[in-house]
Write a protein that holds these residues in place. Structure first.
Motif, short mmCIF file in Angstrom:
data_model
loop_
_atom_site.label_atom_id
_atom_site.label_comp_id
_atom_site.label_asym_id
_atom_site.label_seq_id
_atom_site.Cartn_x
_atom_site.Cartn_y
_atom_site.Cartn_z
N PRO A 1 -1.44 6.15 40.99
CA PRO A 1 -2.59 6.36 41.89
C PRO A 1 -3.27 5.05 42.31
O PRO A 1 -3.80 4.96 43.41
N PHE A 2 -3.22 4.05 41.44
CA PHE A 2 -3.85 2.77 41.77
C PHE A 2 -3.06 1.99 42.81
O PHE A 2 -3.60 1.08 43.45
N LEU A 3 -1.79 2.33 43.00
CA LEU A 3 -0.91 1.57 43.89
C LEU A 3 -0.41 2.40 45.06
O LEU A 3 0.51 2.00 45.76
N ASP A 4 -1.02 3.55 45.29
CA ASP A 4 -0.60 4.45 46.36
C ASP A 4 -1.08 3.91 47.71
O ASP A 4 -2.29 3.83 47.95
N ALA B 1 -3.46 6.49 49.58
CA ALA B 1 -4.48 7.18 48.77
C ALA B 1 -5.78 7.31 49.54
O ALA B 1 -6.11 6.49 50.39
N ARG C 1 -9.82 6.18 40.21
CA ARG C 1 -8.40 6.00 40.48
C ARG C 1 -8.12 5.69 41.94
O ARG C 1 -7.05 5.98 42.45
N SER C 2 -9.07 5.13 42.63
CA SER C 2 -8.80 4.71 43.99
C SER C 2 -7.69 3.67 43.99
O SER C 2 -7.54 2.89 43.06
N SER C 3 -6.92 3.68 45.05
CA SER C 3 -5.81 2.75 45.17
C SER C 3 -6.31 1.38 45.61
O SER C 3 -7.28 1.25 46.35
N SER D 1 -6.79 1.12 49.32
CA SER D 1 -7.94 1.66 50.04
C SER D 1 -8.81 0.54 50.60
O SER D 1 -9.09 0.51 51.80
#
Length: 821
Positions: free
Chosen positions: A385-388, A391, A402-404, A407
Motif C-alpha cells: 500500500p505504501f508503494l501503490d 493509491a 497507509r497512504s502511498s 500520493s
C-alpha cells in the motif's frame, strides 16, 4: 559526516557511503577562480570558498533540521588560516554510550525532570507516560495549528513549546566550542508546504529555544528541499553537475521517519552568484514515513500474534490500550525487523521475546510474545500500500497511515503540470528512502529520470541540517543566501474583464506594489451595498485565493477603489483594498496564510478534527451542540480510517443525542471494520427500518459472511427503495454469482455498468463498486475510464461557485515587479 571544502577539485564520492577527505586541501589563488557569467551552478563550492577567503575572517553558523521524528544540528565553520570550510553535524551522546547526529524529536517529563531524545523515547509504552500530557513525540505535525496540550505542564502546552524545548536542549547539549561561537542567523528548515502560521510558530520557537530577541532576523527559515540541494551541491558537485543547470526540473523526495515531503523546482541564475529556486509544486503527507511502516508491522504482525498467543480476540483489547500502550512498546521490535529485512531480504527477521502488561476489562494482564518474526514475503505485502502508484490520497487506519508515497508525488506533479518524463532528476532524502523497495518503485515510475542518493542513513539524516548551516554562513558573511526565493507562478488579480498582472514567475520575493491598482465597483447600489469578490489567480487559470469585501451602501459606480499588495519570502500575499477618496473608511485587509502557490494536500480532515477536539476541551461548544460535535469527529475518524477511535466518539454522541439512524449505521460500519461482525449486524438491523444504506450494508455483511440467501433478501429490499444506485446492483450480481446463478449475475452486472456512465457525476462509493464490476466482466476500457476518473479526483480541486462580484479595472502605475521590494 564532516564536509571539508576547498577550491581544488574533489573526486566524486560513492553513492552509498560517502566519506569526506581527512585533510583539507589548500586553496588556489583567487584569480584562478572563474567569475564570469558562464560559470556553472556546480561551481558553487569554488565561488563560495573564494568569497569566504576574500573576507579574511573566521565565521561559524548553525543550521537545524527540526524533524518530525528526528532532529539534527549542524555547523559550518570557515578557517581563513587554512582556507578550509568544515560543515558537519553535531554528534550527541546516546544512552547506549554511542554518538549519533540524529536525535529523536521526543520530550518526556517525569518527577520534575525533563528527558530528551532517546531517553524520552524510551518512556513510550510505560504506564504513567501519556501522549500530550507528559510525553511528546512527532509534535511538528501540529505546530502552528490552533491545538494545545491541555493537560501538559506550563512550558509544554503546544507544539511550538516542544520545538523550543528541543532546540534549547540541542544547543545546550552540544559540547563543541564552535557551536557556542556561531553567530547569527540560525537557520531552521521547514517543509516547503508549511503555511505562514506554521512558519511563524517555527520561527518563534527558534527564537525562544536559542534565547534570541524576537523579530530581529537572528533566526531565519529555509525550505527543506533547498537545504538538501545545497548539501548536494557542496558535497558532490560532479555527481550533481548534470542537474545543476539553469532550467532543469528537479524533484526532492524526502521520505523520513514521520512524513513524506515532495517538492519540484527549477533552478534559475540570479545576480551576485545567487541561485533562484522556483518552486513548481509541493505536497506533504503527515504520518507517511518509516514510522508508519513500523506501525504496520506492529498492528498487522506483532499485535495479532500477541493476541493469538494469549487467546484474545482483536476487539477485546481497546483502541486506547493498543494505541497508548501496546504500539509504543512494540515499535522498537518492529523497527528491528524492518531494518533486518532491508539489509537481507532473503532472511527471516526475528527479535527477542516480549512480556507486556495489558489492561483488559479493567484488569491488567501480562501477555507474552515468544517469537516476534517477519519474513520477506509478508514484509513486501505490508509495503504494497505504501508503494501503490494508484493509491488514494488518504488510506489506512487509526494506527497506521497507509497512504502511498506516490500520493504526494502525483499531487506535486499535478500541481506543476508535469509528466514523469519532464523531470531531469530526483534527489532522495530521508532515511526511509534507503529501503530498496522504495528506490525500485521510484525507478519503475520514472525510468528516464536520474535518481540521486548519496550516503548511508546517518549521512542522509544530516543533509538538511548541513544545507541549513551553509545557508546561515552565507547570510552571516555576505548578507545573501546561497539559494534565494523567487515567485513560483505568475500571479494576477481577477477583474471583470480579465486579469491584472501582479508578479511574474521567477521574480524575486519579497515584493510589493509600487502604486495602488485602481478599481471601481461593477455598478451602483444605494440600498444594500455590494459584495466584492477579491480573487488571486496563478498562471492565468488556477484560483489560489478568494475573499469577499462588503462595500456598504451607498455604492456608486464611479467610486474609486485602491488595491495594494505585498508578498513575503514565503509567498504569502497580503491585500489591502479601500475607498481611495475616503482613507478613513474601513479597509479590506486580508493575508492569505497558506503559501499562495503551494498546497498541503490531504491534511484538512486531520486538522479539522484536532481543532474540534480543542474546542470541546475549552468548553467552546454549547451543551446542546455536543452530540453533533462528537458525531462530526466520529465522521472525521472514519475518513481517516480511525474506526476504533470513531466508535469512542459515537458512544459520546449517543450519550448526548440518542441512537439516531446515522449513528447506528456509522457504528455498524466501524464495528465491521474492527472485526466485531455481531455488533455490526445488530447496528445495521436496527437502522435498516428507516435507512436504505443500512439495508445495503446488512446485505454486504451477510454476503461477506457467506449468508447469501439473507444477503439477497436485504439487497433486494435496498434496490426496491433506491433503484438509481448502481452499487446496489453490483452487489446483487456478486451475491447471485456466489449462489451459482452465473447467467443472472452477468446480466445484473452488465445492467449496473451499462447505459450512459456519467463518471464525473458519480460519488467515490459508486465508482469503487463499478470499477470492481468492470474488472469482473473484463471490460478493461470501462475499468480504465473509471480508474482515470478516480485518479483525477486525487489531483484536482473541486470547482467552487463564485460568490460576490468582480471589480472593474481602471488602471495602475506601470513598473517592473522585479524592482518592487
Amino acid at each position: 559526516m564532516a564536509l571539508r571544502l576547498s577550491l581544488a577539485s574533489v573526486a566524486n564520492p560513492p553513492s552509498q557511503s560517502m566519506r569526506p577527505p581527512s585533510v583539507a586541501m589548500a586553496l588556489p589563488p583567487l584569480s584562478a577562480v572563474d567569475q564570469g557569467n558562464a560559470m556553472r551552478h556546480s561551481d558553487l563550492r569554488e565561488r563560495l570558498l573564494a568569497r569566504l577567503r576574500a573576507t579574511g575572517h573566521r565565521a561559524a553558523a548553525l543550521g537545524i533540521d527540526l524533524g518530525t521524528t528526528k532532529s539534527c544540528m549542524a555547523y559550518a565553520d570557515f578557517d581563513p588560516d587554512t582556507g578550509t570550510l568544515r560543515c558537519e553535524c553535531v554528534r550527541f551522546p546516546q544512552p547506549d554510550g554511542g554518538l549519533r547526529a540524529a536525535v529523536p524529536s521526543a520530550v518526556a517529563i517525569d518527577a520534575g525532570r525533563t528527558y530528551f531524545g532517546a531517553e524520552a523515547l524510551a518512556k513510550r509504552g510505560q504506564r504513567g507516560f501519556l501522549p500530550e500530557r507528559n510525553l511528546f513525540c512527532e509534535s511538528k505535525n501540529e505546530i502552528g495549528l490552533r491545538y494545545t496540550y491541555a493537560r501538559a505542564p506550563a512550558g509544554f502546552g503546544n507544539a511550538g513549546d516542544i520545538a523550543a524545548q528541543l532546540m534549547r536542549h540541542l544547543h545546550a547539549a552540544a559540547a563543541l566550542p564552535v557551536v557556542r561561537e556561531a553567530g547569527s542567523p540560525r537557520v531552521i528548515t521547514v517543509p516547503a508546504s508549511f503555511h505562514a502560521a506554521q512558519r511563524r510558530a517555527t520561527l518563534e520557537a527558534g527564537e525562544r529555544g536559542f534565547e534570541l530577541a524576537p523579530g530581529q532576523g537572528q533566526v531565519q527559515l529555509l525550505d527543506e528541499p533547498y537545504a538538501a540541494f545545497i548539501d548536494l551541491m557542496l558535497r558532490a558537485p560532479q555527481r550533481a553537475a548534470s542537474l545543476l543547470q539553469a532550467g532543469r526540473t528537479l524533484m526532492v523526495f524526502d521520505f523520513g521517519g514521520g512524513t513524506c515531503d515532495v517538492a519540484i523546482f527549477q533552478l534559475e541564475a540570479r545576480p551576485n552568484d545567487l541561485l533562484g529556486a522556483r518552486l513548481l509544486g509541493t505536497s506533504r503527507y503527515h504520518r507517511l514515513g518509516g514510522g508508519d511502516i513500523d506501525r504496520a508491522i506492529v498492528h498487522d504482525v506483532l499485535i495479532p500474534a500477541l493476541l493469538e498467543e494469549n487467546g484474545l480476540k482483536p476487539w477485546e483489547v481497546s483502541w486506547h490500550e493498543k494505541r497508548r500502550h501496546l504500539e509504543p512498546a512494540l515499535l522498537a521490535t518492529a523497527e528491528h525487523l524492518k531494518i533486518a529485512l532491508s539489509v537481507d531480504a532473503s532472511a527471516l527477521a526475528v527479535a527477542d521475546s516480549l512480556a507486556l502488561d495489558v489492561q483488559i476489562d479493567g484488569v491488567v494482564r501480562r501477555l507474552t510474545l515468544s517469537d516476534p518474526s517477519l519474513d520477506a514475503e509478508h514484509f513486501d505485502d505490508l509495503l504494497a500500500p505504501f508503494l501503490d502508484p494508484l493509491a488514494p490520497p488518504e488510506a489506512g487506519g487509526e494506527y497506521v497511515q497507509r497512504s502511498s508515497i506516490f500520493s504526494p508525488v502525483t499531487q506535486a506533479m499535478g500541481l506543476a503540470d508535469l509528466a514523469p518524463g519532464d523531470l531531469d532528476g530526483i534527489l532522495l532524502c530521508g532515511s526511509s528512502a534507503l529501503l530498496p523497495q522504495v528506490q525500485q518503485a521510484l525507478a519503475q515510475e520514472f525510468p528516464d529520470t536520474e535518481l540521486v542518493l548519496l550516503g548511508d542513513a546517518e549521512e542522509l539524516q544530516g543533509a538538511v541540517a548541513r544545507g541549513a548551516a551553509l545557508q546561515a554562513l552565507a547570510v552571516q558573511v555576505f548578507g545573501e543566501p546561497l539559494i534565494a526565493p523567487v515567485c513560483s507562478s505568475e500571479l494576477s488579480l481577477r477583474v471583470s474583464i480579465g486579469q491584472v498582472p501582479l508578479l511574474r514567475a521567477g521574480d524575486a520575493v519579497p515584493a510589493a506594489s509600487a502604486a495602488p491598482i485602481r478599481l471601481r465597483p461593477p455598478h451602483e447600489d444605494l440600498d444594500e451595498g455590494i459584495d466584492l469578490a477579491v480573487e488571486i489567480v496563478a498562471d492565468g487559470k488556477r484560483l489560489v485565493g478568494r475573499r469577499l469585501w462588503h462595500l456598504p451602501a451607498p455604492v456608486f459606480e464611479d467610486d474609486p477603489l485602491a488595491l495594494n499588495w505585498r508578498i513575503d519570502e514565503n509567498q504569502c500575499i497580503e491585500l489591502t483594498l479601500q475607498r481611495a477618496d475616503d482613507p478613513d473608511s474601513p479597509a479590506f485587509v486580508h493575508r492569505f496564510d497558506a503559501p499562495i502557490t503551494h498546497r498541503d494536500m490531504g491534511q484538512l480532515v486531520r486538522c479539522r478534527m484536532l481543532e474540534r477536539m480543542q474546542a470541546i476541551r475549552e468548553d467552546q461548544v454549547p451543551r446542546a451542540d455536543l452530540g453533533h460535535a462528537f458525531e462530526q469527529i466520529a465522521q472525521d475518524c472514519g475518513e481517516l480510517g480511525e474506526y476504533e477511535k470513531g466508535l469512542h466518539f459515537i458512544r459520546l454522541a449517543v450519550q448526548e443525542q440518542g441512537d439516531t439512524l446515522n449513528l447506528l449505521n456509522m457504528g455498524g460500519i466501524y464495528r465491521e471494520k474492527v472485526g466485531d461482525t455481531d455488533g455490526a449486524q445488530a447496528s445495521y438491523e436496527r437502522a435498516a427500518s428507516g435507512w436504505t444504506a443500512s439495508r445495503f450494508n446488512l446485505a454486504r455483511l451477510h454476503y461477506n459472511a457467506g449468508r447469501h440467501a439473507e444477503a439477497l433478501q436485504a439487497v433486494d429490499a435496498a434496490i426496491a427503495e433506491r433503484e438509481d444506485r448502481r452499487a446496489y446492483r453490483c452487489l446483487r450480481g456478486d451475491i447471485l454469482a456466489a449462489l451459482g446463478r452465473d447467467n443472472e449475475a452477468r446480466l445484473v452486472r452488465q445492467d449496473a455498468i451499462g447505459g450512459h456512465l456519467a463518471l464525473a457525476e458519480l460519488d467515490d462509493f459508486e465508482l469503487g463498486w463499478l470499477e470492481s464490476t468492470a474488472a469482473k466482466l473484463k471490460q478493461e476500457e470501462t475499468r480504465n475510464n473509471i480508474r482515470a476518473e478516480r485518479q483525477r479526483r486525487t489531483q484536482q480541486a473541486r470547482p467552487v461557485t463564485r460568490q460576490g462580484e468582480l471589480p472593474v479595472f481602471v488602471g495602475q502605475a506601470l513598473r517592473d515587479p522585479a524592482e518592487e521590494v
